[in-house]
Design a protein around this motif. Structure first.
Motif, PDB file in Angstrom:
ATOM      1  N   ARG A  39     -30.016 -10.325  40.993  1.00  0.00           N
ATOM      2  CA  ARG A  39     -30.936  -9.508  42.226  1.00  0.00           C
ATOM      3  C   ARG A  39     -30.121  -8.938  43.326  1.00  0.00           C
ATOM      4  O   ARG A  39     -30.443  -8.359  44.017  1.00  0.00           O
ATOM      5  CB  ARG A  39     -31.820 -10.475  42.969  1.00  0.00           C
ATOM      6  N   ILE A  40     -28.788  -9.142  42.969  1.00  0.00           N
ATOM      7  CA  ILE A  40     -27.908  -8.703  43.981  1.00  0.00           C
ATOM      8  C   ILE A  40     -27.182  -7.333  43.217  1.00  0.00           C
ATOM      9  O   ILE A  40     -26.372  -7.298  42.381  1.00  0.00           O
ATOM     10  CB  ILE A  40     -26.661  -9.600  44.323  1.00  0.00           C
ATOM     11  N   VAL A  41     -27.218  -6.201  44.077  1.00  0.00           N
ATOM     12  CA  VAL A  41     -26.683  -5.029  43.877  1.00  0.00           C
ATOM     13  C   VAL A  41     -25.872  -4.361  44.809  1.00  0.00           C
ATOM     14  O   VAL A  41     -25.890  -4.892  46.132  1.00  0.00           O
ATOM     15  CB  VAL A  41     -27.776  -3.827  43.396  1.00  0.00           C
ATOM     16  N   ASN A  42     -25.254  -3.409  44.594  1.00  0.00           N
ATOM     17  CA  ASN A  42     -24.407  -2.719  45.679  1.00  0.00           C
ATOM     18  C   ASN A  42     -25.380  -1.876  46.657  1.00  0.00           C
ATOM     19  O   ASN A  42     -26.705  -1.645  46.360  1.00  0.00           O
ATOM     20  CB  ASN A  42     -23.350  -1.903  45.094  1.00  0.00           C
ATOM     21  N   VAL A  43     -24.927  -1.316  47.718  1.00  0.00           N
ATOM     22  CA  VAL A  43     -25.461  -0.398  48.511  1.00  0.00           C
ATOM     23  C   VAL A  43     -26.151   0.957  47.982  1.00  0.00           C
ATOM     24  O   VAL A  43     -27.063   1.178  48.615  1.00  0.00           O
ATOM     25  CB  VAL A  43     -24.515  -0.113  49.757  1.00  0.00           C
ATOM     26  N   GLY A  44     -25.651   1.174  46.657  1.00  0.00           N
ATOM     27  CA  GLY A  44     -26.330   2.257  45.996  1.00  0.00           C
ATOM     28  C   GLY A  44     -27.423   1.878  45.179  1.00  0.00           C
ATOM     29  O   GLY A  44     -28.256   2.641  44.681  1.00  0.00           O
ATOM     30  N   LEU A  49     -21.510  -4.772  38.266  1.00  0.00           N
ATOM     31  CA  LEU A  49     -21.051  -5.314  37.100  1.00  0.00           C
ATOM     32  C   LEU A  49     -20.586  -4.262  36.132  1.00  0.00           C
ATOM     33  O   LEU A  49     -21.336  -3.304  36.012  1.00  0.00           O
ATOM     34  CB  LEU A  49     -21.990  -6.306  36.302  1.00  0.00           C
ATOM     35  N   ARG A  50     -19.508  -4.474  35.377  1.00  0.00           N
ATOM     36  CA  ARG A  50     -18.948  -3.406  34.393  1.00  0.00           C
ATOM     37  C   ARG A  50     -19.663  -3.875  32.814  1.00  0.00           C
ATOM     38  O   ARG A  50     -19.939  -5.062  32.709  1.00  0.00           O
ATOM     39  CB  ARG A  50     -17.538  -3.550  34.290  1.00  0.00           C
ATOM     40  N   ALA A  51     -19.846  -2.832  32.220  1.00  0.00           N
ATOM     41  CA  ALA A  51     -20.210  -3.096  30.942  1.00  0.00           C
ATOM     42  C   ALA A  51     -19.386  -3.960  30.142  1.00  0.00           C
ATOM     43  O   ALA A  51     -18.224  -4.093  29.972  1.00  0.00           O
ATOM     44  CB  ALA A  51     -20.329  -1.664  30.197  1.00  0.00           C
ATOM     45  N   GLY A  52     -20.277  -5.040  29.659  1.00  0.00           N
ATOM     46  CA  GLY A  52     -19.328  -6.084  28.709  1.00  0.00           C
ATOM     47  C   GLY A  52     -19.325  -7.355  29.616  1.00  0.00           C
ATOM     48  O   GLY A  52     -18.932  -8.276  29.048  1.00  0.00           O
ATOM     49  N   ASP A  53     -19.539  -7.347  30.977  1.00  0.00           N
ATOM     50  CA  ASP A  53     -19.355  -8.349  31.698  1.00  0.00           C
ATOM     51  C   ASP A  53     -20.474  -8.948  32.161  1.00  0.00           C
ATOM     52  O   ASP A  53     -20.671 -10.252  32.242  1.00  0.00           O
ATOM     53  CB  ASP A  53     -18.824  -7.703  32.986  1.00  0.00           C
ATOM     54  N   ARG A  57     -27.247  -7.464  30.949  1.00  0.00           N
ATOM     55  CA  ARG A  57     -27.767  -8.766  31.159  1.00  0.00           C
ATOM     56  C   ARG A  57     -28.612  -8.884  32.338  1.00  0.00           C
ATOM     57  O   ARG A  57     -29.767  -8.976  32.504  1.00  0.00           O
ATOM     58  CB  ARG A  57     -27.207 -10.049  31.256  1.00  0.00           C
ATOM     59  N   GLN A  58     -28.181  -8.237  33.637  1.00  0.00           N
ATOM     60  CA  GLN A  58     -28.409  -8.188  34.904  1.00  0.00           C
ATOM     61  C   GLN A  58     -29.768  -7.485  34.946  1.00  0.00           C
ATOM     62  O   GLN A  58     -30.732  -7.380  35.046  1.00  0.00           O
ATOM     63  CB  GLN A  58     -27.540  -7.796  35.849  1.00  0.00           C
ATOM     64  N   CYS A  59     -29.339  -5.943  34.479  1.00  0.00           N
ATOM     65  CA  CYS A  59     -30.575  -4.743  34.096  1.00  0.00           C
ATOM     66  C   CYS A  59     -31.618  -5.577  33.343  1.00  0.00           C
ATOM     67  O   CYS A  59     -32.765  -5.228  33.807  1.00  0.00           O
ATOM     68  CB  CYS A  59     -29.833  -3.916  33.336  1.00  0.00           C
ATOM     69  N   ALA A  60     -31.551  -6.299  32.463  1.00  0.00           N
ATOM     70  CA  ALA A  60     -32.443  -6.898  31.507  1.00  0.00           C
ATOM     71  C   ALA A  60     -33.307  -7.747  32.595  1.00  0.00           C
ATOM     72  O   ALA A  60     -34.718  -7.831  32.568  1.00  0.00           O
ATOM     73  CB  ALA A  60     -32.358  -7.507  30.296  1.00  0.00           C
ATOM     74  N   LEU A  61     -32.695  -8.702  33.174  1.00  0.00           N
ATOM     75  CA  LEU A  61     -33.372  -9.349  34.072  1.00  0.00           C
ATOM     76  C   LEU A  61     -33.962  -8.960  35.211  1.00  0.00           C
ATOM     77  O   LEU A  61     -35.186  -9.271  35.544  1.00  0.00           O
ATOM     78  CB  LEU A  61     -32.298 -10.612  34.710  1.00  0.00           C
ATOM     79  N   ALA A  71     -32.604   7.272  36.842  1.00  0.00           N
ATOM     80  CA  ALA A  71     -31.995   7.872  35.705  1.00  0.00           C
ATOM     81  C   ALA A  71     -30.623   7.502  35.664  1.00  0.00           C
ATOM     82  O   ALA A  71     -29.925   7.432  34.530  1.00  0.00           O
ATOM     83  CB  ALA A  71     -31.994   9.438  36.263  1.00  0.00           C
ATOM     84  N   ASP A  72     -29.840   7.107  36.778  1.00  0.00           N
ATOM     85  CA  ASP A  72     -28.465   6.560  36.568  1.00  0.00           C
ATOM     86  C   ASP A  72     -28.500   5.060  36.656  1.00  0.00           C
ATOM     87  O   ASP A  72     -27.420   4.520  37.255  1.00  0.00           O
ATOM     88  CB  ASP A  72     -27.788   7.114  37.751  1.00  0.00           C
ATOM     89  N   GLU A  73     -29.449   4.407  36.291  1.00  0.00           N
ATOM     90  CA  GLU A  73     -29.429   2.732  36.295  1.00  0.00           C
ATOM     91  C   GLU A  73     -29.499   2.484  37.662  1.00  0.00           C
ATOM     92  O   GLU A  73     -28.963   1.389  38.043  1.00  0.00           O
ATOM     93  CB  GLU A  73     -28.198   2.152  35.439  1.00  0.00           C
ATOM     94  N   ARG A  74     -30.009   3.140  38.447  1.00  0.00           N
ATOM     95  CA  ARG A  74     -30.169   3.097  40.054  1.00  0.00           C
ATOM     96  C   ARG A  74     -31.397   2.286  40.323  1.00  0.00           C
ATOM     97  O   ARG A  74     -32.353   2.838  39.741  1.00  0.00           O
ATOM     98  CB  ARG A  74     -29.892   4.223  40.390  1.00  0.00           C
ATOM     99  N   ILE A  75     -31.468   1.543  41.259  1.00  0.00           N
ATOM    100  CA  ILE A  75     -32.713   1.199  41.806  1.00  0.00           C
ATOM    101  C   ILE A  75     -32.965   1.402  43.143  1.00  0.00           C
ATOM    102  O   ILE A  75     -32.190   1.663  43.947  1.00  0.00           O
ATOM    103  CB  ILE A  75     -32.473  -0.536  41.779  1.00  0.00           C
ATOM    104  N   ASP A  76     -34.409   1.716  43.205  1.00  0.00           N
ATOM    105  CA  ASP A  76     -34.678   2.343  44.510  1.00  0.00           C
ATOM    106  C   ASP A  76     -34.913   1.194  45.703  1.00  0.00           C
ATOM    107  O   ASP A  76     -35.952   0.521  45.602  1.00  0.00           O
ATOM    108  CB  ASP A  76     -36.144   2.949  44.228  1.00  0.00           C
ATOM    109  N   LEU A  77     -33.925   1.286  46.512  1.00  0.00           N
ATOM    110  CA  LEU A  77     -33.943   0.051  47.307  1.00  0.00           C
ATOM    111  C   LEU A  77     -35.116   0.136  48.353  1.00  0.00           C
ATOM    112  O   LEU A  77     -35.568  -0.735  48.994  1.00  0.00           O
ATOM    113  CB  LEU A  77     -32.558   0.138  48.237  1.00  0.00           C
TER     114      LEU A  77
END
Length: 88
Positions: A39-44, A49-53, A57-61, A71-77
């Motif tokens: 549930r922890i993401v960056n300010v954006g 996390l990088r692909a493969g790391d 999995r995080q996105c799925a959760l 559109a950019d795998e971005r979450i609306d904070l």
DNA sequence: ACCATGACGGTCA
DNA sequence: TTGACCGCCATGG
């Protein structure tokens, strides 16, 4: 931090007392795996996390908790951002 | 005490 | 808009 919500590193750091200790938060996440790291993401609102790391999995959760990605795998904070460390 | 690592954040070019 | 740099905190060698 209820489910279905995400928080930024800086936000957590701020809640901890140091708004600039985002790096420290990262360190904690690396050391502790018993935390809602997904549930922890960056300010954006994007997964740092990088692909493969474990990024996928995080996105799925997150999606599993009802969080929708942009559109950019971005979450609306503004919508899923964790609000108020005091109380809820 | 100094340098290096880490899933950051903000500013500048 | 994107990339690069510096500043930030905490731990380990």
């Amino acid at each position: 931090m209820p489910a279905g919500r995400v928080a930024t590193y800086g936000q957590i750091a701020a809640a901890a007392g140091n708004p600039r200790a985002a790096r420290a938060v990262v360190w904690v996440l690396r050391r502790r795996d018993d935390l809602p790291w997904h549930r922890i993401v960056n300010v954006g609102g994007g997964v740092s996390l990088r692909a493969g790391d474990g990024r996928e999995r995080q996105c799925a959760l997150l999606e599993a908790e009802g969080i929708e990605f942009g559109a950019d795998e971005r979450i609306d904070l503004s919508r899923y951002g964790w609000v108020a460390p005091l109380g809820r």
